[in-house]
Design an enzyme around this catalytic site. Structure first.
Site, short mmCIF file in Angstrom:
data_model
loop_
_atom_site.label_atom_id
_atom_site.label_comp_id
_atom_site.label_asym_id
_atom_site.label_seq_id
_atom_site.Cartn_x
_atom_site.Cartn_y
_atom_site.Cartn_z
N VAL A 136 22.23 -11.27 -8.64
CA VAL A 136 23.06 -12.31 -9.26
C VAL A 136 22.49 -13.69 -8.95
CG1 VAL A 136 25.35 -13.39 -9.32
CG2 VAL A 136 25.16 -10.90 -9.19
N THR B 213 30.61 -13.86 -4.57
CA THR B 213 30.65 -12.60 -3.81
C THR B 213 32.02 -11.91 -3.95
OG1 THR B 213 29.14 -13.57 -2.21
CG2 THR B 213 30.28 -11.58 -1.52
N GLY C 76 22.07 -16.43 -1.17
CA GLY C 76 22.03 -15.02 -1.57
C GLY C 76 21.16 -14.91 -2.81
N HIS D 151 40.20 -10.60 -9.62
CA HIS D 151 39.08 -9.89 -10.23
C HIS D 151 39.09 -8.45 -9.71
CE1 HIS D 151 35.20 -9.35 -12.03
NE2 HIS D 151 34.56 -9.22 -10.89
N ASP E 256 18.04 -17.05 1.17
CA ASP E 256 18.45 -15.68 1.51
C ASP E 256 18.11 -15.41 2.96
OD1 ASP E 256 19.20 -13.12 -0.46
OD2 ASP E 256 18.35 -12.52 1.47
N1 APR Z 1 22.79 -14.98 4.31
C1 APR Z 1 22.08 -15.10 3.17
N2 APR Z 1 21.88 -14.07 2.30
C2 APR Z 1 22.44 -12.90 2.62
C3 APR Z 1 23.20 -12.71 3.79
C4 APR Z 1 23.37 -13.82 4.66
N3 APR Z 1 24.06 -13.72 5.80
N4 APR Z 1 23.62 -11.43 3.81
C5 APR Z 1 23.15 -10.84 2.70
N5 APR Z 1 22.42 -11.72 1.97
C6 APR Z 1 21.71 -11.53 0.73
C7 APR Z 1 20.94 -10.20 0.68
O1 APR Z 1 19.74 -10.30 1.44
C8 APR Z 1 20.70 -10.05 -0.81
O2 APR Z 1 19.47 -10.62 -1.23
O3 APR Z 1 22.60 -11.44 -0.37
C9 APR Z 1 21.88 -10.83 -1.45
C10 APR Z 1 22.82 -9.95 -2.24
O4 APR Z 1 22.12 -9.48 -3.33
P1 APR Z 1 22.34 -8.08 -4.06
O5 APR Z 1 22.51 -7.01 -3.02
O6 APR Z 1 21.28 -7.94 -5.09
O7 APR Z 1 23.76 -8.23 -4.73
P2 APR Z 1 24.06 -8.90 -6.16
O8 APR Z 1 24.05 -7.86 -7.21
O9 APR Z 1 23.24 -10.11 -6.33
O10 APR Z 1 25.58 -9.32 -5.95
C11 APR Z 1 25.94 -10.35 -5.06
O11 APR Z 1 27.86 -11.01 -6.28
O12 APR Z 1 28.84 -10.14 -8.22
C12 APR Z 1 28.87 -10.16 -6.81
O13 APR Z 1 29.71 -7.96 -6.23
C13 APR Z 1 28.59 -8.80 -6.20
O14 APR Z 1 29.30 -9.39 -4.00
C14 APR Z 1 28.18 -9.17 -4.81
C15 APR Z 1 27.43 -10.50 -5.03
#
Ligand code: APR
Length: 321
Positions: free
Chosen positions: A23, A129, A19, A185, A43
């Site tokens: 974050v 997450t 991901g 949390h 990702d």
């Molecule tokens: N496999 C890999 N990556 C994935 C998948 C998957 N199946 N599904 C979604 N993603 C990726 C998205 O493409 C995206 O780049 O996960 C990333 C999530 O990033 P953001 O939407 O920017 O979220 P972010 O702010 O980074 O938060 C991620 O951490 O703090 C927690 O609540 C927050 O659950 C959230 C997580």
């Protein structure tokens, strides 16, 4: 002129971050720029992690560290990682219920945990997450790892927020503040004023109860306060810093005592649940869970939080079948 190449530097740990959103990518940046680990950013969107990793590699020309970072959408590139961080998921969108979000993130987290651990069966797993405690439980189940090798990041973040508000309120250096937050949390997290100190002095000796209650409330709403200011997106600098401190303690065997979502097997009279408590994090993962002596209201608050986490785990399990 003699130059030291990355290849000549001591071997770094290898951390794969699943991901590469806000974050995940900020954590990747922190890890390489603090020279802590080589990083793989993975990702589902293939171009994003590759572009981010190249950008961060180019920043090496200025930052001058020895670590490498690559971006990929192929789990094969994560092979033999020491630590897998799961920061994949989606944020809640307008019209989406909490259960819709729970189902989607539960499916993502279970799937990616399985895929990542298949490539690195000896790795430790750190979940970021949300909803954190539930996702940590599901990732643990999907991974098949012993519970000591799985943990979730939330307590460090909640304690960092509480500590920040304490330092701001008292107008003292954050360097001397140590806060402690237990529980899930979420809204029912349990900040512990008796165990939150400034240079060893409990904040109960430094502030009146009204002020402490106000800081606790702000800590509980820490994530929501940032979401409402940002309008789109959620906090990522402090979450990434928090995950980074856990990764450092683990990879370098620092054995720091940090609040983390860890598996409980009778501690605090709780069983078969991941929830935030202080734990010792080192090369093996969770080497020890520390049981604090709680007052009745603190104990009740922790159990109320655990009940809510357990209900969400059951809902998630039903939703994903
Ligand atoms: N496999 C890999 N990556 C994935 C998948 C998957 N199946 N599904 C979604 N993603 C990726 C998205 O493409 C995206 O780049 O996960 C990333 C999530 O990033 P953001 O939407 O920017 O979220 P972010 O702010 O980074 O938060 C991620 O951490 O703090 C927690 O609540 C927050 O659950 C959230 C997580």
């Amino acid at each position: 002129m003699m130059t030291v190449t990355a290849a000549q530097c001591p071997k770094a740990g290898r951390v794969s971050i699943i991901g590469a959103g806000n974050v995940g990518s900020t954590l990747g940046q922190r890890l390489v720029e603090k020279n802590l680990a080589d990083v793989v950013l993975l990702d589902i969107q293939s171009g994003r992690p590759k572009g981010l990793a190249l950008d961060l590699m180019e920043a090496r020309g200025v930052e001058r560290h020895d670590r490498t970072i690559i971006g990929t959408d192929d789990y094969g590139d994560t092979q033999n990682s020491d630590l897998i961080v799961i920061a994949a998921g989606i944020a809640r969108k307008p019209g989406m219920s909490r259960d819709d979000l729970l189902k989607i993130n539960a499916e993502i987290v279970a799937k990616v945990a399985k895929q990542a651990i298949a490539q690195s069966p000896d790795a430790l797993l750190l979940v970021v997450t949300n909803p954190l405690d539930v996702m940590t439980y599901l990732a643990w189940q999907a991974s098949g790892l012993p519970p000591q090798r799985v943990m979730g990041m939330a307590g460090v973040l909640d304690a960092a927020r509480f500590g920040t508000f304490i330092a701001m309120e008292l107008n003292v250096s954050i360097m001397d503040v140590n806060a402690m937050v237990l529980g899930g949390h979420g809204d029912l997290m349990v900040p512990l004023p008796r165990y939150s100190t400034v240079s060893g002095i409990p904040i109960t000796d430094l502030m009146d109860t009204g002020t402490i209650a106000r800081l606790i409330e702000r800590t509980r709403n820490g994530g929501a306060e940032i979401v409402s200011l940002m309008q789109a997106g959620s906090a990522y600098f402090a979450p990434a810093s928090s995950a980074c401190s856990m990764v450092e303690s683990i990879l370098y065997g620092r054995a720091r005592i940090l609040p983390a979502a860890v598996y409980l097997n009778g501690e605090y009279d709780l069983k078969d649940i991941f929830i935030g408590v202080p734990a010792c994090l080192d090369r093996e993962g969770v080497s020890r869970v520390l049981e604090l002596d709680l007052l009745d209201d603190e104990y009740q608050a922790l159990h109320a939080s655990a009940t809510s986490v357990r209900q969400s785990i059951e809902t998630a399990q039903t939703l994903i079948g």
